[in-house]
Motif scaffolding. Structure first.
Motif, short mmCIF file in Angstrom:
data_model
loop_
_atom_site.label_atom_id
_atom_site.label_comp_id
_atom_site.label_asym_id
_atom_site.label_seq_id
_atom_site.Cartn_x
_atom_site.Cartn_y
_atom_site.Cartn_z
N MET A 1 -0.13 15.74 -51.04
CA MET A 1 -0.87 16.17 -49.84
C MET A 1 -0.17 15.62 -48.58
SD MET A 1 -4.92 15.75 -49.04
CE MET A 1 -4.85 14.08 -48.49
N ASP A 2 -0.18 16.44 -47.56
CA ASP A 2 0.47 16.00 -46.33
C ASP A 2 -0.53 15.23 -45.46
OD1 ASP A 2 2.62 17.73 -44.00
OD2 ASP A 2 2.20 15.64 -44.31
N THR A 3 -0.25 13.94 -45.25
CA THR A 3 -1.22 13.13 -44.51
C THR A 3 -0.68 12.68 -43.16
OG1 THR A 3 -0.41 11.20 -45.64
CG2 THR A 3 -2.40 12.21 -46.55
N TRP A 4 0.48 13.19 -42.77
CA TRP A 4 1.02 12.61 -41.52
C TRP A 4 0.30 13.17 -40.31
CZ3 TRP A 4 5.35 14.79 -38.34
CH2 TRP A 4 5.63 16.12 -38.66
N ASP A 5 0.23 12.28 -39.29
CA ASP A 5 -0.53 12.55 -38.09
C ASP A 5 0.34 13.41 -37.17
OD1 ASP A 5 -2.14 12.36 -35.91
OD2 ASP A 5 -1.66 10.26 -35.46
N SER A 6 0.29 14.75 -37.39
CA SER A 6 1.24 15.62 -36.70
C SER A 6 0.55 16.62 -35.79
CB SER A 6 2.02 16.39 -37.75
OG SER A 6 2.51 17.60 -37.23
N PRO A 7 0.97 16.69 -34.52
CA PRO A 7 0.34 17.70 -33.66
C PRO A 7 0.85 19.13 -33.90
CG PRO A 7 1.84 16.32 -32.37
CD PRO A 7 1.88 15.81 -33.79
N CYS A 8 2.04 19.29 -34.46
CA CYS A 8 2.63 20.65 -34.55
C CYS A 8 3.08 21.04 -35.95
CB CYS A 8 3.87 20.76 -33.67
SG CYS A 8 3.55 20.76 -31.94
N LEU A 9 4.08 20.31 -36.46
CA LEU A 9 4.81 20.83 -37.62
C LEU A 9 4.03 20.79 -38.94
CD1 LEU A 9 8.38 19.44 -36.85
CD2 LEU A 9 7.61 21.80 -36.64
N ALA A 10 3.14 19.81 -39.12
CA ALA A 10 2.40 19.77 -40.39
C ALA A 10 1.59 21.04 -40.56
CB ALA A 10 1.50 18.55 -40.46
N GLY A 11 1.01 21.52 -39.43
CA GLY A 11 0.24 22.76 -39.47
C GLY A 11 1.10 23.95 -39.85
N LEU A 12 2.41 23.80 -39.71
CA LEU A 12 3.33 24.89 -40.05
C LEU A 12 3.96 24.66 -41.43
CD1 LEU A 12 5.10 25.19 -36.55
CD2 LEU A 12 3.14 26.48 -37.39
N VAL A 14 5.50 21.87 -42.69
CA VAL A 14 6.69 21.03 -42.81
C VAL A 14 6.29 19.62 -43.25
CG1 VAL A 14 8.59 19.97 -41.52
CG2 VAL A 14 7.98 22.34 -41.09
N ASN A 15 6.94 19.12 -44.29
CA ASN A 15 6.68 17.76 -44.76
C ASN A 15 7.95 16.93 -44.51
OD1 ASN A 15 6.89 15.52 -46.54
ND2 ASN A 15 5.19 16.34 -47.73
N PRO A 16 7.87 15.91 -43.61
CA PRO A 16 9.09 15.17 -43.24
C PRO A 16 9.83 14.56 -44.43
CG PRO A 16 7.26 14.52 -41.85
CD PRO A 16 6.69 15.43 -42.89
N ALA A 17 9.08 13.98 -45.38
CA ALA A 17 9.75 13.32 -46.51
C ALA A 17 10.53 14.34 -47.34
CB ALA A 17 8.72 12.61 -47.38
N ALA A 18 9.95 15.53 -47.54
CA ALA A 18 10.63 16.55 -48.35
C ALA A 18 11.86 17.08 -47.62
CB ALA A 18 9.65 17.69 -48.65
#
Ligand code: B12
Length: 339
Positions: A1-12, A14-18
């Motif tokens: 699950m994506d838990t990072w506090d993201s204003p933009c890219l998580a909603g699109l 994108v998972n930074p670690a991946a």
């Protein structure tokens, strides 16, 4: 699950670690802790810069990341090529129109990026006391470094000069040397810890004993581990006749209460990482919406504002200062305006 506090890219999606893991593999770089962290920080910085529409923030990160990438890859990796890999990976994950918007933003940031290593300090500014102190901390001689500062004070160097010309100058130089790989992260941590001890040694000397009409409340942005810069600002202001206090809570309600209780003229907020900007904007909105605190002047500082000064008014702050000396001048000006 994506838990990072993201204003933009998580909603699109994108998972930074991946993205970081895939990029390192394509670039044939080891999946080390430091390279993974640097790559993930790149995605998070892109995200934060997009949220405030400031390509200069991403450009600043790219010049820092270029030095670190060179250090961590032993000089084999090329930063512009790495950026191309990240762009391709993001382009594959995003769909139009987001893909085009993100790509155009990165392109814009690249036009603002300087790939050169940070410049050496001006020798006139980086005087014998700063050099002497830095040499001792880099040799791991903590007690000698503390004694060196006490000796300089005995010989008549002012507290102001110790703060600005020795400790602030040395910390900036430590940061530069760490960035270009001249010193290790362990040495950087050691030096910063010694500087914090010296600040504690100086603390009892800051108080003039004269009550001040000007009160300042200081707070670090949520999640910040960079406290030395704000501490230098606050210590110099205390020495220059302000009554200062810190709030360690990052809860906006607590900060509003503290500002109201202390009848502060200035609230000083330190921001070191771009991802903290939305939290600070929310804090300033909370201050402005409470009648007990709304008239306080909000002064911000830290790297994001140095590289993107438009952010200062965009997030609702009254002013910005780039150093401890500048903060004193700006605070004095802000209270003259109010009184
Ligand atoms: C020491 C240090 C740390 C220490 C902090 C220890 C501490 N207790 O403070 C530790 C090891 C914890 C750390 C961690 C990280 N760090 Co660090 N760190 C530094 C370093 C080397 C020195 C910071 C410092 O002491 N600077 C000296 C002071 C004097 O400068 P300053 O902080 O800018 O503050 C001055 C002004 O900005 C201004 N100011 C600051 N705040 C305020 C507030 C107000 C109101 C006002 C008016 C003025 C003002 O006045 C201050 C005095 O002159 C800098 C490099 C550098 N050159 O600054 C990197 C740096 C800040 N770190 C960086 C990074 C990336 C990180 C990490 C993400 C690394 C990682 N992957 O783990 C983490 C993030 C941690 C977090 N969540 O915050 C980057 C930020 C990059 C960017 N462009 O966003 C920097 C700039 C390194 C670089 N060369 O690029 N770090």
């Amino acid at each position: 699950m994506d838990t990072w506090d993201s204003p933009c890219l998580a909603g699109l999606g994108v998972n930074p670690a991946a993205v970081a893991a895939e990029a390192l593999s394509l670039l044939q770089l080891p999946d080390s802790i430091e390279l993974s962290a640097l790559s993930e920080d790149g995605i998070k910085t892109l995200d934060a810069a997009l949220a405030v529409d400031q390509p200069a923030i991403l450009a600043d990160f790219l010049s820092y990341a270029a030095s670190r990438l060179s250090v961590l890859s032993g000089g084999t990796a090329d930063a512009p090529a790495a950026v191309t890999t990240f762009r391709d990976l993001l382009g594959r994950r995003l769909t139009p129109p987001d893909a085009d918007r993100v790509d155009a933003f990165i392109e814009h940031a690249l036009t603002l990026t300087t790939w050169a290593a940070p410049a050496e300090p001006d020798q006139e500014r980086f005087g014998p006391l700063a050099r002497g102190y830095l040499t001792l901390v880099l040799q791991g001689r903590r007690d000698d470094a503390r004694a060196f500062v006490q000796d300089a004070l005995r010989r008549g160097t002012s507290i102001r000069s110790i703060l600005l010309d020795v400790l602030e100058a040395a910390q900036r130089e430590i940061g530069r040397r760490w960035q270009i790989g001249q010193i290790s992260v362990a040495q950087e941590h050691y030096c910063t810890a010694v500087t914090q001890m010296v600040l504690t040694d100086l603390y009892p000397r800051l108080f003039t004993g004269t009550p001040s009409p000007h009160r300042l409340v200081a707070v670090d942005a949520p999640g910040s581990l960079h406290q030395v810069g704000l501490r230098m600002v606050v210590d110099l202001l205390e020495f220059e006749g302000w009554e200062t206090s810190y709030v360690t809570s990052t809860d906006p309600g607590d900060i509003v209460d503290h500002v109201a209780q202390h009848q502060a003229s200035v609230l000083a907020i330190s921001v070191s990482m771009p991802g903290q900007i939305p939290h600070v904007q929310a804090l300033i909105a909370a201050i402005r919406s409470d009648p007990r605190a709304r008239d306080v002047k909000v002064l911000v500082g830290g790297r994001p504002f140095t590289v993107a000064p438009e952010l200062v008014s965009a997030i609702g702050a009254d002013d910005f200062a780039s150093s401890a000396a500048d903060a004193v001048t700006t605070c004095n000006r802000l209270v003259q305006v109010t009184s």
